[in-house]
Design an enzyme around this catalytic site. Structure first.
Site, PDB file in Angstrom:
ATOM      1  N   LYS A 184      11.445  -6.991  -4.862  1.00 44.77           N
ATOM      2  CA  LYS A 184      10.594  -6.881  -3.686  1.00 44.77           C
ATOM      3  C   LYS A 184       9.240  -7.430  -4.089  1.00 44.77           C
ATOM      4  O   LYS A 184       8.554  -6.867  -4.948  1.00 44.77           O
ATOM      5  CB  LYS A 184      10.477  -5.420  -3.241  1.00 44.77           C
ATOM      6  CG  LYS A 184       9.661  -5.276  -1.980  1.00 44.77           C
ATOM      7  CD  LYS A 184       9.301  -3.838  -1.690  1.00 44.77           C
ATOM      8  CE  LYS A 184       8.008  -3.815  -0.896  1.00 44.77           C
ATOM      9  NZ  LYS A 184       7.406  -2.493  -0.850  1.00 44.77           N
ATOM     10  N   GLY A 202       0.755   2.599   3.941  1.00 47.81           N
ATOM     11  CA  GLY A 202       0.284   3.974   3.827  1.00 47.81           C
ATOM     12  C   GLY A 202      -0.534   4.454   5.018  1.00 47.81           C
ATOM     13  O   GLY A 202      -0.999   5.590   5.029  1.00 47.81           O
ATOM     14  N   ALA A 249       6.170  -1.543   5.886  1.00 44.75           N
ATOM     15  CA  ALA A 249       4.999  -0.697   5.638  1.00 44.75           C
ATOM     16  C   ALA A 249       4.396  -0.229   6.944  1.00 44.75           C
ATOM     17  O   ALA A 249       4.561  -0.873   7.980  1.00 44.75           O
ATOM     18  CB  ALA A 249       3.954  -1.464   4.838  1.00 44.75           C
ATOM     19  N   GLY A 250       3.713   0.912   6.887  1.00 52.52           N
ATOM     20  CA  GLY A 250       2.944   1.383   8.033  1.00 52.52           C
ATOM     21  C   GLY A 250       3.639   2.397   8.906  1.00 52.52           C
ATOM     22  O   GLY A 250       3.069   2.890   9.876  1.00 52.52           O
ATOM     23  N   THR A 278       5.370   6.582   1.710  1.00 57.76           N
ATOM     24  CA  THR A 278       4.379   7.638   1.945  1.00 57.76           C
ATOM     25  C   THR A 278       4.815   8.616   3.040  1.00 57.76           C
ATOM     26  O   THR A 278       4.589   9.814   2.926  1.00 57.76           O
ATOM     27  CB  THR A 278       3.032   7.009   2.345  1.00 57.76           C
ATOM     28  OG1 THR A 278       2.779   5.918   1.462  1.00 57.76           O
ATOM     29  CG2 THR A 278       1.909   8.008   2.223  1.00 57.76           C
TER      30      THR A 278
END
EC number: 2.8.1.10
Lengths: 325, 257
Positions: free
Chosen positions: B96, B157, B184-185, B207
């Site tokens: 990744k 995050g 992400a997010g 996260t």
């Protein structure tokens, strides 16, 4: 009863203290003289069970609440400071403060005015904070030294030489990270820290600065000295601090108060915290050896409870042996 | 089920391994999520020590496929070097790829990303690039040899959830045959369900699970939401309308209008 304690870090010294207090004859074996190899030498010394509950299990809170009282009884007067912990976050990370609050208890929300009243140096720097009034802190280095002196005064011998273990009724292994690779599932969690010296900032209690990736605490040691820590890296490498970690710790200190930029960086250090998979300590017994390990980042917080557990286990063993006779 | 570089998977959830309260809780979260891919940062956990790689051993013991990542790399050369180390440590060609452009926001450096992707695919790596929802960058990454794309839906995050819904839809429409993983997010299961309803192939989380009060339960919640979103995408959803439409016929009733 003659007890050999291996390891003179916080686990070994607290166990020695508890055993001597119950009338056992104790000898402490140390691999090297002094504390530089002990993870506890690099500890923050925060007796902060409510804050730790953010990521630790409930048992850490339950067993940790008595720590401040234990240390007060064991150390010279004035060693333990019971004036709480302040938890702050930069404005844009305010969500971190709410997250921290949702995971913990034993705090109250305070505003800018009360922050300034508690820590005048931080006046006007933060709009809101969490204040944990019941928490305490101590200077780990003074605490270890005082505990050791107290034990020596009571006749406990510290030895760096070869020791015949057979002469003892019981061995208590408190060698921590030295057993990584020998005790199954024991691993190291590297922690890097530094000491800053400045007369421009004055704090009276530990301050935790929340950040989504790089949470940090600063603990005042008095005399303008501040301990700043600590990283959490899955490794048992005790080598010098990395540039990245140093930069992150200094950035965080600077965020807390810009005057830290002018502070002297007087020491950096690395400790390896021994930990099991659940990050909780274990006390195990095999024949005449009791092994204490896995105190993780809770050496000063949990070793009092663990020491009492070990002492009870050790003397319980003597009782059984006495009965057999 | 989704296929990444010829490997068919059982789960549409990929789980990061950073910042859990303890390895025991991480293991439980992996189990409850049903994932068969976890990502591991090489950068942060590779310091020396006697038990070098004890954490990696722990990851291997999870019994799932490992997708090593180059999190924390800020340059092409750093990312390429970290990818090579990852290949050694985990015996996998999967990587990744993260090339971070901004220290604070962790926004990807898409220029460095394309360059690093080209180098790594040239060396036989199967690259999973962490990118934005920019279609031109995506095109370049495919041109550089990537067969999977991992667009963010919000900064790493941030837990903000999908910020650019039309952009994410456009990406799905533009690349119907490329496996797309939102990287992400994501903050909540509903965020994950939303992107899965758009037809995304999988979601990568860290996260949102690691930072939950009960990470293992949150992992299970996300697994359910991802499955629901995916099923809904294939089941064919209604399009919203401007007015109420009765679900029973009104014939036979007196209608006055």
């Amino acid at each position: 009863m003659h007890v050999l304690i291996k390891g003179a870090g916080v686990a070994g010294l607290t166990a020695a203290h508890a055993l001597v207090g119950r009338g056992a004859a104790v000898m402490v074996a140390e691999r090297t003289h002094g504390f530089a190899n002990a993870a506890s030498w690099y500890a923050g010394g925060m007796l902060a069970p409510w804050c730790e509950r953010e990521s630790a299990e409930e048992t850490v809170l339950i067993r940790g609440t008595a720590a401040a009282g234990w240390w007060e009884a064991a150390l010279p007067a004035g060693s333990v400071h019971r004036n709480g912990t302040l938890v702050v976050a930069p404005l844009r990370d305010a969500a971190e403060l709410r997250r921290f609050a949702s995971r913990t208890s034993g705090y109250r929300w305070i505003g800018a005015e009360e922050i300034g009243a508690l820590e005048p140096a931080l006046a006007g720097r933060f709009r809101e904070a969490l204040f944990f009034p019941e928490e305490a802190h101590l200077d780990p280095r003074r605490a270890l030294s005082a505990l050791r002196q107290g034990l020596e005064a009571q006749g406990v011998v510290f030895s760096g030489g070869a020791i015949e273990e057979d002469r003892f009724d019981l061995t208590i292994d408190c060698t921590g990270a030295a057993r990584i690779g020998e005790i199954k599932a024991l691993r190291g969690v590297r922690g890097e820290m530094l000491y800053l010296q400045t007369d421009e900032v004055s704090l009276s209690r530990p301050v935790r600065l929340l950040h989504p990736r790089i949470p940090l605490y600063i603990v005042p040691r008095g005399g303008g000295l501040f301990m700043c820590g600590a990283t959490m890296i899955e490794s048992d490498d005790a080598g010098a601090i990395t540039a990245r970690s140093l930069m992150e710790l200094l950035n965080a200190a600077y965020t807390l108060h810009p005057a830290f930029a002018e502070a002297r960086l007087v020491e950096t250090g690395t400790g390896v915290r021994p930990a099991f998979g659940d990050n909780l300590p274990r006390v195990t017994r095999q024949n005449n050896t009791i092994t204490v390990n896995g105190l993780y980042r809770h050496g000063f917080l949990l070793s009092p409870a663990i020491a009492e557990e070990v002492a009870a286990l050790a003397l319980g063993a003597e009782l059984k042996r006495g009965n057999a006779r | 089920m989704p296929q990444f570089y010829g490997t068919e998977l059982r789960s549409r959830l990929l789980l990061g391994t950073a910042r859990y309260p303890s390895p025991a809780i991480l293991a439980e979260a992996v189990r409850r999520s049903g994932t068969d891919i976890v990502t591991v940062s090489l950068r942060r956990e590779t310091a020396g020590g006697r038990q070098r790689g004890a954490f990696f051993e722990l990851i291997r013991e999870l019994g799932v496929r490992v997708l090593p990542n180059t999190a924390g790399c800020h340059s092409v050369s750093e990312a390429v070097l970290t990818a090579k180390m990852a290949r050694e440590v985990f015996s996998t060609d999967w990587i990744k790829l993260e090339v971070i452009g901004h220290h604070d926001t962790l926004q990807p450096d898409v220029f460095g990303l394309v360059e690093a992707a080209r180098i790594l695919t040239g060396e036989g790596f199967d690259v999973f690039p962490y990118t934005t929802d920019d279609l031109v960058v995506a095109e370049r990454l495919l041109g550089a040899g990537c067969n999977v794309l991992m667009p963010w839906c919000a900064p790493i995050g941030s837990a903000m959830g999908p910020q650019n819904l039309p952009g994410l839809r456009a990406m799905r429409a533009e690349f119907p045959d490329v496996p797309l993983i939102v990287d992400a997010g994501i903050g909540r299961p509903s965020h994950a369900a939303t992107v899965m309803e758009f037809g995304y192939d999988a979601v990568l989380l860290n996260t949102a699970v690691a930072g939950a009060a009960d990470p293992a339960a949150m992992a299970a919640a996300f697994a359910a939401a991802i499955e629901a979103g995916h099923m809904a995408y294939h089941a064919g959803m209604l399009e919203p309308r401007d007015m109420a439409v009765p679900s029973t016929p009104v014939i036979g009733k007196a209608v006055f209008s």
